[in-house]
Design an enzyme around this catalytic site. Structure first.
Site, short mmCIF file in Angstrom:
data_model
loop_
_atom_site.label_atom_id
_atom_site.label_comp_id
_atom_site.label_asym_id
_atom_site.label_seq_id
_atom_site.Cartn_x
_atom_site.Cartn_y
_atom_site.Cartn_z
N SER A 68 43.04 -5.26 3.03
CA SER A 68 44.28 -6.03 3.14
C SER A 68 45.03 -5.74 4.44
CB SER A 68 45.20 -5.74 1.95
OG SER A 68 45.62 -4.38 1.96
N LYS A 98 41.68 -0.86 -1.40
CA LYS A 98 41.40 0.44 -2.01
C LYS A 98 42.68 1.15 -2.45
CE LYS A 98 38.38 4.38 -0.89
NZ LYS A 98 37.59 5.01 0.21
N SER A 139 46.59 -1.11 9.99
CA SER A 139 47.28 -2.20 10.68
C SER A 139 48.79 -1.96 10.68
CB SER A 139 46.98 -3.54 10.02
OG SER A 139 45.61 -3.86 10.11
N GLN A 158 51.57 0.95 16.64
CA GLN A 158 52.92 1.05 17.20
C GLN A 158 53.13 0.16 18.42
OE1 GLN A 158 53.53 5.19 18.09
NE2 GLN A 158 53.76 5.79 15.96
N GLY A 159 52.33 0.38 19.44
CA GLY A 159 52.65 -0.13 20.78
C GLY A 159 52.82 -1.63 20.88
N ASP A 180 33.58 3.12 4.06
CA ASP A 180 32.78 2.69 2.92
C ASP A 180 31.87 1.51 3.24
OD1 ASP A 180 34.17 4.64 1.61
OD2 ASP A 180 35.52 3.28 0.56
N HIS A 202 41.28 8.30 16.40
CA HIS A 202 42.22 7.19 16.28
C HIS A 202 41.56 5.86 15.93
CE1 HIS A 202 45.69 4.69 16.96
NE2 HIS A 202 45.16 4.09 18.01
N GLU A 223 38.35 -3.42 12.27
CA GLU A 223 37.79 -2.18 12.82
C GLU A 223 36.42 -1.84 12.26
OE1 GLU A 223 39.32 2.41 13.65
OE2 GLU A 223 40.68 0.94 12.76
N ARG A 244 38.14 1.48 23.76
CA ARG A 244 39.04 0.34 23.60
C ARG A 244 40.24 0.44 24.52
NH1 ARG A 244 43.64 -0.40 20.75
NH2 ARG A 244 43.42 1.51 19.52
N LEU A 247 44.72 -5.03 17.55
CA LEU A 247 45.32 -6.06 16.71
C LEU A 247 44.82 -7.44 17.13
CD1 LEU A 247 49.00 -4.75 16.54
CD2 LEU A 247 47.41 -4.89 14.61
#
Length: 430
Positions: free
Chosen positions: A10, A32, A40, A44-45, A204, A326, A350, A361, A367
């Site tokens: 989600s 989960k 998500s 922050q940035g 998973d 991260h 991801e 990255r 995002l």
């Protein structure tokens, strides 16, 4: 249960995927943990966006350079070219990004970016985007959200996915038959001792992929974020790239600046680890006092407040920071439409790898990439719903006893993923 589309996860990619289907289709989203307990929400940035055509080549080059030119160039182009339409969707949904006095979007800059091209909402951009998408999903009668519902396994035969086995909050097991299944399970941080990720994100979907011989890509490409708060916390708290983009500097144990703070993440992480070894310390210092106090409070209120709770006043003193796991650049190998190597199975966010990030990255592309390719997945599935193969007999004959020892199964899953990944020395897989 039966549904048209089953989405496992989600976060922003799973929700945006769901929102891009016609409302005539039944969508089931399982997660989960709670609906808001995903990475998500932690971003922050900000999120990159192509401001205008003059910045296309710069955006493309910055992404490729950060990824050590191992990126899939077509994926990079798709991501950049699709960014404006994604932002338009988010604004239409009600997402609130920083604007100037004329109502135009404000852009900031982060490490390894040659230009300001990142839109943001204070220092909680991921929360703003994902909460907006979640609110939209909850308004739609065709989207059913099941929290605290874990995917245990997929149900497949002859390399065709027909749905999944799930465990509900009360511990009961059941099957969900779906025309298409979408893996949007996030990263692997829960497998690491030091990570900015939620602990329940343990790869998973990757383990299921290994188990069912679904193709993987760049599985050892794990990004370590250079600056997380050095504190006794279960999840490492991120000190955003944007802070350095706005002028924060890094200092050694003697208070001396030792590095260009806007290097790509992997190079900056390397420099910090080398400085820690040289100094014989467990952290370096980050100095936010170079940023005007009113700008700190306006742009980074969440970081300022979290540091205050830990005992640091960022307007008066440096804070200790250390690299931590991260982000995961690798994952389940997917096409530009997010198709996996198994029919009727897609992967987004991801947990998927379309090659857009290469070996490292670029800040604030996560995002954007998640949203761009989630939408492409939804549109591709919607276009081919008439071609779906069904196998209800498989559900009737499924041996559920194989899922009796779930703790043993999860242990096996974690080992499968850990065996595929090469961990960083200072971010040991637990």
């Amino acid at each position: 249960m039966k549904t048209d589309i089953l989405i496992v996860g989600s976060g922003c990619s799973g929700l945006y995927c769901a929102l891009n289907f016609p409302e005539s289709r039944q969508i089931t989203v399982i997660t989960k943990a709670g609906a808001e307990e995903n990475d998500s929400y932690l971003a922050q940035g900000g999120m990159c966006m192509l401001k205008d055509e003059s910045d296309y080549q710069g955006f493309f080059d910055d992404t490729m350079k950060a990824g050590h030119y191992e990126n899939d160039e077509a994926s990079v182009e798709i991501m950049i070219r699709s960014s404006r339409s994604v932002v338009e969707d988010l604004l239409q949904f009600g997402a609130d990004f920083q604007k100037d006095e004329n109502g135009e979007l404000v852009f900031t800059r982060e490490g390894a970016h040659s230009e300001k091209r990142i839109i943001f909402h204070k220092d909680v951009t991921g929360k703003e985007i994902t909460s907006t998408l979640l609110a939209q999903a909850k308004r739609r009668s065709n989207i059913m959200l099941l929290e605290h519902t874990s995917m245990i396994d997929i149900i497949e035969e002859n390399n065709i996915c027909y749905g999944a086995v799930v465990q509900r909050q009360d511990g009961s097991l059941e099957t969900i038959e779906a025309d298409y299944t979408v893996m949007a399970t996030g990263g692997i941080g829960g497998l690491y001792r030091h990570s900015t990720n939620f602990r329940h994100l343990t790869g998973d979907a990757l383990a299921v992929a290994v188990r069912h011989k679904i193709a993987l890509k760049d599985i050892s490409y794990v990004q370590i974020h250079p600056t997380t708060l050095y504190a006794d916390e279960e999840r490492s708290f991120l000190i955003s790239e944007s802070v350095r983009g706005e002028g924060a500097v890094l200092r050694d144990k003697n208070g001396e600046r030792f590095v260009n703070e806007l290097l790509p993440r992997d190079l900056l992480t390397k420099a910090i680890l080398e400085q820690m070894e040289k100094d014989g310390t467990e952290f370096v210092w980050e100095d936010l006092r170079t940023i005007p106090e009113n700008e700190l409070n306006r742009h980074f209120p969440n970081i300022v407040e979290h540091c205050r709770k830990i005992g640091y006043d960022v307007t008066k003193e440096c804070i200790p920071v250390v690299p931590a796991q991260h982000y995961f650049m690798g994952g389940i190998k997917v096409s530009h439409e997010s198709r996996t190597s198994m029919e009727q199975l897609y992967a987004v966010g991801e947990t998927a790898c379309n090659g857009v990030h290469g070996k490292n990255r670029l800040a604030s592309n996560s995002l954007l990439e998640s949203l761009v390719f989630a939408k492409r997945a939804a549109l591709d599935m919607a276009e081919h719903l008439g071609e779906v193969k069904r196998n209800s007999h498989l559900f009737e004959t499924l041996d559920m006893s194989q899922y009796k020892d779930l703790s043993g199964l999860y242990k096996t899953y974690h080992e499968l993923v850990k065996n595929e990944i090469k961990g960083e020395e200072r971010c040991t897989i637990r």
